[in-house]
Design a protein around this motif. Structure first.
Motif, PDB file in Angstrom:
ATOM      1  N   VAL A  41       0.855  -1.179   0.000  1.00 34.59           N
ATOM      2  CA  VAL A  41       0.000   0.000   0.000  1.00 34.59           C
ATOM      3  C   VAL A  41       0.897   1.236   0.000  1.00 34.59           C
ATOM      4  O   VAL A  41       2.005   1.208   0.540  1.00 34.59           O
ATOM      5  N   GLY A  42       0.420   2.300  -0.617  1.00 35.93           N
ATOM      6  CA  GLY A  42       1.220   3.514  -0.663  1.00 35.93           C
ATOM      7  C   GLY A  42       0.376   4.762  -0.706  1.00 35.93           C
ATOM      8  O   GLY A  42      -0.860   4.707  -0.742  1.00 35.93           O
ATOM      9  N   GLN A  58      -0.720  -0.525  -4.154  1.00 34.78           N
ATOM     10  CA  GLN A  58      -2.096  -0.055  -4.216  1.00 34.78           C
ATOM     11  C   GLN A  58      -2.248   1.274  -3.493  1.00 34.78           C
ATOM     12  O   GLN A  58      -1.733   1.449  -2.385  1.00 34.78           O
ATOM     13  N   THR A  59      -2.936   2.202  -4.122  1.00 35.60           N
ATOM     14  CA  THR A  59      -3.236   3.509  -3.533  1.00 35.60           C
ATOM     15  C   THR A  59      -4.686   3.819  -3.833  1.00 35.60           C
ATOM     16  O   THR A  59      -5.237   3.305  -4.807  1.00 35.60           O
ATOM     17  N   PRO A  60      -5.307   4.686  -3.065  1.00 34.76           N
ATOM     18  CA  PRO A  60      -4.886   5.253  -1.785  1.00 34.76           C
ATOM     19  C   PRO A  60      -5.068   4.223  -0.670  1.00 34.76           C
ATOM     20  O   PRO A  60      -5.774   3.225  -0.832  1.00 34.76           O
ATOM     21  N   PRO A  61      -4.471   4.506   0.480  1.00 38.41           N
ATOM     22  CA  PRO A  61      -4.612   3.569   1.594  1.00 38.41           C
ATOM     23  C   PRO A  61      -6.041   3.566   2.135  1.00 38.41           C
ATOM     24  O   PRO A  61      -6.696   4.587   2.178  1.00 38.41           O
ATOM     25  N   LEU A  66      -4.347  -1.229   4.727  1.00 38.23           N
ATOM     26  CA  LEU A  66      -3.358  -1.107   5.800  1.00 38.23           C
ATOM     27  C   LEU A  66      -3.271  -2.381   6.628  1.00 38.23           C
ATOM     28  O   LEU A  66      -2.182  -2.819   6.993  1.00 38.23           O
ATOM     29  N   ARG A  67      -4.405  -3.006   6.914  1.00 44.21           N
ATOM     30  CA  ARG A  67      -4.417  -4.256   7.686  1.00 44.21           C
ATOM     31  C   ARG A  67      -3.722  -5.382   6.938  1.00 44.21           C
ATOM     32  O   ARG A  67      -3.023  -6.199   7.527  1.00 44.21           O
ATOM     33  N   TYR A 101       2.186   1.097   9.940  1.00 49.99           N
ATOM     34  CA  TYR A 101       1.391  -0.107  10.158  1.00 49.99           C
ATOM     35  C   TYR A 101       1.911  -1.360   9.461  1.00 49.99           C
ATOM     36  O   TYR A 101       1.952  -2.419  10.088  1.00 49.99           O
ATOM     37  N   PRO A 102       2.273  -1.319   8.187  1.00 49.59           N
ATOM     38  CA  PRO A 102       2.766  -2.559   7.564  1.00 49.59           C
ATOM     39  C   PRO A 102       4.103  -3.001   8.174  1.00 49.59           C
ATOM     40  O   PRO A 102       4.876  -2.174   8.675  1.00 49.59           O
ATOM     41  N   PRO A 103       4.400  -4.284   8.132  1.00 50.21           N
ATOM     42  CA  PRO A 103       5.655  -4.778   8.700  1.00 50.21           C
ATOM     43  C   PRO A 103       6.913  -4.187   8.063  1.00 50.21           C
ATOM     44  O   PRO A 103       7.952  -4.095   8.717  1.00 50.21           O
ATOM     45  N   THR A 104       6.818  -3.791   6.790  1.00 48.18           N
ATOM     46  CA  THR A 104       7.964  -3.177   6.111  1.00 48.18           C
ATOM     47  C   THR A 104       7.589  -1.791   5.620  1.00 48.18           C
ATOM     48  O   THR A 104       6.531  -1.606   5.018  1.00 48.18           O
TER      49      THR A 104
END
Length: 168
Positions: A41-42, A58-61, A66-67, A101-104
């Motif tokens: 996500v971006g 993928q945008t928008p968040p 985010l999950r 939120y994301p792991p990376t």
């Protein structure tokens, strides 16, 4: 920004185990696609000549994105060479949550936005702060020692990577 600032930034990132990849605008989309783990996500990057439109990001968040995201991709307003620090804007597009939120977190910074030190960075964001805006200064992965031993990834990304967009 100087070549010395860029070299110091790369060295500072290496010292905190944050990988750095350099690319130009022509190779931007393929570089992003090679670095992200999907789903990604971006947010709009606000960097001239590049966008996430031609990538797997993928945008928008949204809350669902985010999950589910493994990677969050954001632009950063500035980077601080002496510490490997990223200045992440808080904005209506969701840059801050996408970075946390994301792991990376995959951060994209223009080479000309790498500043030598904290004093230079605070001077550059002074107007934003005066107008009521905010930013997060983030160095490496999230970590805390509040629980005794150092624990990483508790309140932010477990992995951080940086893409430096070379100036043309």
């Amino acid at each position: 920004m100087s070549d010395t600032d860029t070299q110091l930034f790369a060295s500072s990132l290496a010292a905190i185990d944050v990988p750095l990849t350099r690319t130009d605008t022509a190779g931007f989309a393929s570089t992003i696609d090679s670095l992200v783990t999907e789903p990604a996500v971006g947010v709009p990057l606000h960097l001239e000549g590049v966008s996430l439109d031609d990538t797997v990001v993928q945008t928008p968040p949204t809350p669902r994105l985010l999950r589910e995201a493994e990677t969050g991709v954001t632009g950063v307003g500035h980077a601080i060479a002496e510490h490997g620090t990223l200045v992440i804007d808080s904005d209506d597009a969701g840059t801050e949550p996408v970075s946390l939120y994301p792991p990376t977190h995959l951060a994209v910074v223009r080479e000309s936005d790498i500043l030598p030190d904290v004093a230079s960075a605070t001077a550059s964001v002074g107007e934003r702060f005066a107008a009521g805006g905010s930013a997060v200064f983030a160095t490496g992965v999230s970590s805390t020692g509040d629980m005794g031993a150092l624990v990483e990834g508790v309140h932010g990304p477990k992995h951080v990577e940086v893409v430096v967009l070379t100036d043309q």
